[in-house]
Design a protein around this motif. Structure first.
Motif, PDB file in Angstrom:
ATOM      1  N   SER A 240       0.822  -1.212   0.000  1.00 59.89           N
ATOM      2  CA  SER A 240       0.000   0.000   0.000  1.00 59.89           C
ATOM      3  C   SER A 240       0.854   1.260   0.000  1.00 59.89           C
ATOM      4  N   PHE A 241       0.490   2.212  -0.847  1.00 62.05           N
ATOM      5  CA  PHE A 241       1.143   3.519  -0.846  1.00 62.05           C
ATOM      6  C   PHE A 241       0.496   4.462   0.166  1.00 62.05           C
ATOM      7  N   CYS A 242      -0.549   4.003   0.838  1.00 63.24           N
ATOM      8  CA  CYS A 242      -1.105   4.713   1.994  1.00 63.24           C
ATOM      9  C   CYS A 242      -1.178   3.694   3.134  1.00 63.24           C
ATOM     10  N   ASP A 243       0.001   3.162   3.476  1.00 65.36           N
ATOM     11  CA  ASP A 243       0.074   2.061   4.442  1.00 65.36           C
ATOM     12  C   ASP A 243      -0.524   2.420   5.790  1.00 65.36           C
ATOM     13  N   ASP A 244      -0.450   3.723   6.164  1.00 64.85           N
ATOM     14  CA  ASP A 244      -0.997   4.129   7.456  1.00 64.85           C
ATOM     15  C   ASP A 244      -2.498   3.876   7.544  1.00 64.85           C
ATOM     16  N   VAL A 245      -3.233   4.315   6.526  1.00 65.81           N
ATOM     17  CA  VAL A 245      -4.681   4.128   6.523  1.00 65.81           C
ATOM     18  C   VAL A 245      -5.033   2.652   6.327  1.00 65.81           C
ATOM     19  N   THR A 246      -4.310   1.977   5.441  1.00 59.94           N
ATOM     20  CA  THR A 246      -4.564   0.555   5.212  1.00 59.94           C
ATOM     21  C   THR A 246      -4.399  -0.240   6.492  1.00 59.94           C
ATOM     22  N   LEU A 247      -3.294  -0.028   7.204  1.00 54.61           N
ATOM     23  CA  LEU A 247      -3.033  -0.766   8.430  1.00 54.61           C
ATOM     24  C   LEU A 247      -4.049  -0.412   9.510  1.00 54.61           C
ATOM     25  N   ALA A 248      -4.357   0.878   9.648  1.00 49.87           N
ATOM     26  CA  ALA A 248      -5.313   1.304  10.671  1.00 49.87           C
ATOM     27  C   ALA A 248      -6.683   0.681  10.430  1.00 49.87           C
TER      28      ALA A 248
END
Length: 399
Positions: A240-248
């Motif tokens: 994911s290039f937006c790993d923060d939102v994906t992980l959250a």
């Protein structure tokens, strides 16, 4: 039937169509904005207590950050004994970034620098570095704190963040920063891009009721170590290039409590230099497509088009090309009234987001107050990003 009558029929039909598109989106936006008074207050810096001793492992991913990492290193040195260790995971920087960390390590032994392993297939660089840092961090820490190299933490950030997380029983909490603006173009464009997030999600300080509506910011990302271990570190957000939102969202979907709070009083960030870099770098991740279903993405695009992109186009069109007041045709009048209402809301939102910006040294800082004029461009940027997979990120190329 005269030509004027035909024109009025066409105008009414177009107005009704636009009303059908915009009215439901306006209702959704209004329901979100009404939650604002119930949000948690901005996070405040706090002093640690003895029970926080050694509770936090800080991990910072870096790749050629020498020109902007010094404020972060200095700010982390000012954090107290709640920070057990500060691990900088470097991805073979060529600009001397590791040397800066080693230099401060001589004064503060909590700092360590490591080089992550070669990037495996299926991983994006940032989550890979954070994953390596997590695996390398001490199991004695109760909390894992991921920080980006471009943030400027205030003293008391970590203590305030951990105390708030424990008081509110969060398993994961991230913060929105105060953005440092310097140049005219970014003072105009950046707030419009930020507004695309504020319109799509609940205000910071409001707990999302559905995992797919959770918002997060990896610039300051605190998670219980036990929770991160339970979900396999960053592996679920590897591509994911937006790993923060994906992980959250993955963590929220497993029943853990996730929060997103206002951190403007405890950290600043200087993300990009100028409007062009802001457009290119930040704009291509704001769609959050890697963390979003296709239907949700289309819903967000509809919402942004309806309440942020169209008002600035509709109002001048009806006032300059076909003034409805001249013939008191009801649908055009309703459409004009709705879009004037949306523009009033948009300009009023500037007062709400003003504390999220540091414009003290900005050239042309007054352009912040004209940023609603950039809204159609901001919405266009989300559309462009939504259908393009990044091929290059932070100096790395992806196939």
């Amino acid at each position: 039937m005269t030509t004027v009558d035909n024109a009025l029929i066409v105008e009414s039909a177009i107005s009704l169509l636009l009303l059908l598109i915009q009215v439901p989106a306006t209702a959704i936006l209004f329901s979100r904005l009404l939650k604002g008074p119930r949000r948690l207050p901005p996070l405040e810096p706090q002093q640690p207590t003895p029970k926080l001793l050694g509770r936090v492992s800080v991990v910072v991913p870096t790749l050629n950050e020498a020109l902007r990492i010094n404020p972060l290193l200095a700010g982390l040195s000012q954090q107290s004994y709640e920070v057990r260790e500060i691990i900088v995971v470097d991805s073979n920087s060529s600009d001397g970034t590791p040397d800066l960390v080693k230099a401060i390590q001589q004064k503060d032994p909590r700092f360590r620098v490591m080089t992550d392993d070669p990037l495996p297939s299926g991983w994006v660089g940032r989550p890979w570095a954070l994953h390596n840092g997590f695996l390398y961090s001490s199991e004695g820490s109760q909390w894992f704190l991921g920080l980006d190299a471009d943030i400027q933490p205030h003293p008391g950030l970590v203590a305030g963040l951990v105390k708030t997380a424990e008081a509110q029983d969060y398993d994961l909490v991230s913060l929105s920063p105060q953005f440092i603006l310097k140049y005219p173009g970014e003072c105009w464009l950046q707030p419009a891009l930020l507004m695309t997030l504020l319109y799509r999600f609940d205000p910071a300080g409001i707990n999302a009721e559905q995992p797919e509506r959770v918002m997060a910011n990896g610039q300051c990302f605190l998670c219980r170590r036990s929770v991160l271990a339970a979900v396999g570190g960053y592996s679920s957000a590897s591509s994911s290039f937006c790993d923060d939102v994906t992980l959250a969202r993955n963590i929220a979907a497993q029943g853990y409590k996730v929060g997103f709070l206002d951190g403007a009083k405890v950290l600043k960030v200087r993300m990009y230099e100028g409007a062009m870099e802001t457009w290119k770098e930040w704009g291509r991740s704001l769609d959050l497509k890697d963390a979003t279903s296709r239907s949700q993405l289309w819903g967000d695009l509809w919402l942004l088009t309806s309440v942020q992109g169209l008002p600035l186009l509709i109002v001048p069109t009806f006032l300059l090309i076909s003034p409805p007041l001249a013939h008191f045709n009801t649908p055009p009048l309703l459409l004009l009234g709705l879009n004037l209402f949306l523009m009033v809301i948009r300009f009023a939102m500037l007062f709400a987001i003003a504390p999220s910006y540091d414009r003290k040294s900005a050239k042309g800082g007054w352009l912040f107050w004209l940023s609603p004029l950039a809204d159609p461009l901001a919405v266009l940027r989300i559309f462009l990003s939504a259908f393009r997979k990044p091929r290059e990120w932070r100096g790395r190329k992806y196939i």
